[in-house]
Scaffold this active site. Structure first.
Site, PDB file in Angstrom:
ATOM      1  N   HIS A 141       0.835  -1.204   0.000  1.00  0.00           N
ATOM      2  CA  HIS A 141       0.000   0.000   0.000  1.00  0.00           C
ATOM      3  C   HIS A 141       0.869   1.253   0.000  1.00  0.00           C
ATOM      4  O   HIS A 141       0.650   2.178  -0.798  1.00  0.00           O
ATOM      5  CB  HIS A 141      -0.912  -0.032   1.239  1.00  0.00           C
ATOM      6  CG  HIS A 141      -1.655   1.233   1.502  1.00  0.00           C
ATOM      7  ND1 HIS A 141      -3.011   1.377   1.269  1.00  0.00           N
ATOM      8  CD2 HIS A 141      -1.235   2.435   2.001  1.00  0.00           C
ATOM      9  CE1 HIS A 141      -3.382   2.604   1.598  1.00  0.00           C
ATOM     10  NE2 HIS A 141      -2.324   3.266   2.051  1.00  0.00           N
ATOM     11  N   GLU A 142       1.867   1.284   0.871  1.00  0.00           N
ATOM     12  CA  GLU A 142       2.725   2.466   0.980  1.00  0.00           C
ATOM     13  C   GLU A 142       3.607   2.637  -0.258  1.00  0.00           C
ATOM     14  O   GLU A 142       3.824   3.757  -0.730  1.00  0.00           O
ATOM     15  CB  GLU A 142       3.594   2.381   2.237  1.00  0.00           C
ATOM     16  CG  GLU A 142       2.810   2.417   3.539  1.00  0.00           C
ATOM     17  CD  GLU A 142       1.931   3.652   3.643  1.00  0.00           C
ATOM     18  OE1 GLU A 142       2.324   4.729   3.139  1.00  0.00           O
ATOM     19  OE2 GLU A 142       0.833   3.548   4.213  1.00  0.00           O
ATOM     20  N   HIS A 145       1.897   4.411  -3.081  1.00  0.00           N
ATOM     21  CA  HIS A 145       1.861   5.877  -2.997  1.00  0.00           C
ATOM     22  C   HIS A 145       3.064   6.486  -3.729  1.00  0.00           C
ATOM     23  O   HIS A 145       2.942   7.504  -4.408  1.00  0.00           O
ATOM     24  CB  HIS A 145       1.896   6.321  -1.535  1.00  0.00           C
ATOM     25  CG  HIS A 145       0.586   6.175  -0.815  1.00  0.00           C
ATOM     26  ND1 HIS A 145      -0.606   6.603  -1.347  1.00  0.00           N
ATOM     27  CD2 HIS A 145       0.289   5.675   0.417  1.00  0.00           C
ATOM     28  CE1 HIS A 145      -1.583   6.364  -0.485  1.00  0.00           C
ATOM     29  NE2 HIS A 145      -1.067   5.808   0.583  1.00  0.00           N
TER      30      HIS A 145
END
Length: 299
Positions: A141-142, A145
């Protein structure tokens, strides 16, 4: 998407372009108002440019300092680095620096101006609570980004809002309305009010972008790892455990709130309009839908 294997998100891209356009327009109006008030254009350029350069090149260092985190080597955190290595190879993207913050708060964030100058930070609280699959989901998820470049957009957007806030605060303490020169008082009042409007609008725009980018990151991570249920499990565990975190840790984490995997809220929420993240229920519903599409029912 920048040469990575993360699923592209046109909705996120269009929103980033739109937000940056409106923030840039607001920024130009604010600078124009300051110049019209009689402030030297040279000083405006020096101060505004200095703030932007500092935010752009040192945002990762500022974030790590705020969290009292430190970059760790593969020898210091072999398991963590192994997961990041695997995910970066899977996503075909450069590996960011890896940092750890020694705090009970279970969370993670990524920051940096581009893929080659980024840092991925996790807390010791997160490492203690999640199993390998859950941690992999959070880290994916990170990393998304960074791949989406929304970290860089949020960095710039946050700077514009902060600058407008500083102008408004300067106006508050500079004696607006107390000047004997009515024209000067009127001009400064216009600058002050304009800055307040710019700050409020930029605040709402960045909050809206922040909520959407979290959903986009969840989607990208779920498709990359093929394990939406692991990401959902991590989100549920973190959200439930957040209630047990000491208030001092929550306050310490506030500067990085918009960049976290899950919100570290202090006190009651002011509502969806002011939230940096979509609700846990919305995120879980999206992950359940993705899981069904992949033929992997949530467990």
């Amino acid at each position: 998407m920048g040469g990575t294997r993360f699923q592209p998100d046109r909705g996120l891209t269009s929103r980033m372009v739109l937000v940056m356009f409106f923030l840039g327009l607001l920024y130009v109006v604010a600078i124009g108002a300051v110049i019209a008030a009689g402030v030297s254009i040279a000083w405006v350029i020096i101060i505004a440019g200095g703030f932007l350069i500092a935010q752009w090149f040192f945002s990762d260092k500022i974030a790590l300092a705020a969290m009292q985190a430190r970059v760790v080597s593969p020898e210091e955190a072999p398991d963590l680095h192994a997961i990041v290595d695997r995910l970066c190879a899977l996503a075909d993207m450069p590996k960011p620096r890896v940092a750890v913050a020694d705090m009970a708060l279970p969370n993670a964030f990524a920051t940096g101006r581009n893929q080659k100058n980024s840092v991925l930070c996790v807390t010791t609280g997160l490492l203690r609570r999640l199993d390998q699959n859950e941690l992999e989901g959070v880290l994916a998820h990170e990393l998304s980004h960074v791949a989406h470049r929304d970290v860089a957009v949020m960095t710039i957007a946050s700077f514009l809002g902060v600058l407008a806030g500083l102008i408004a605060r300067f106006g508050m303490y500079s004696g607006i309305g107390r000047s004997r020169d009515n024209n000067a008082a009127l001009v400064f009042a216009v600058v002050w009010l304009s800055s307040i409007v710019v700050y409020v609008i930029s605040f709402l725009l960045t909050r809206a972008l922040s909520r959407y980018r979290e959903l986009a990151a969840d989607r990208a991570a779920a498709h990359l790892t093929g394990q939406p249920s692991a990401l959902a499990s991590a989100l549920t565990r973190i959200s439930d455990d957040m209630q047990q975190i000491p208030q001092q840790d929550l306050r310490r984490a506030q500067p990085a709130q918009a960049f976290f995997f899950a919100p570290a809220a202090v006190g009651k929420s002011l509502g969806r309009l002011f939230s940096t993240h979509p609700s846990t229920e919305v995120r879980l519903a999206q992950l359940a839908k993705i899981s069904a599409e992949l033929g992997k029912p949530m467990v």
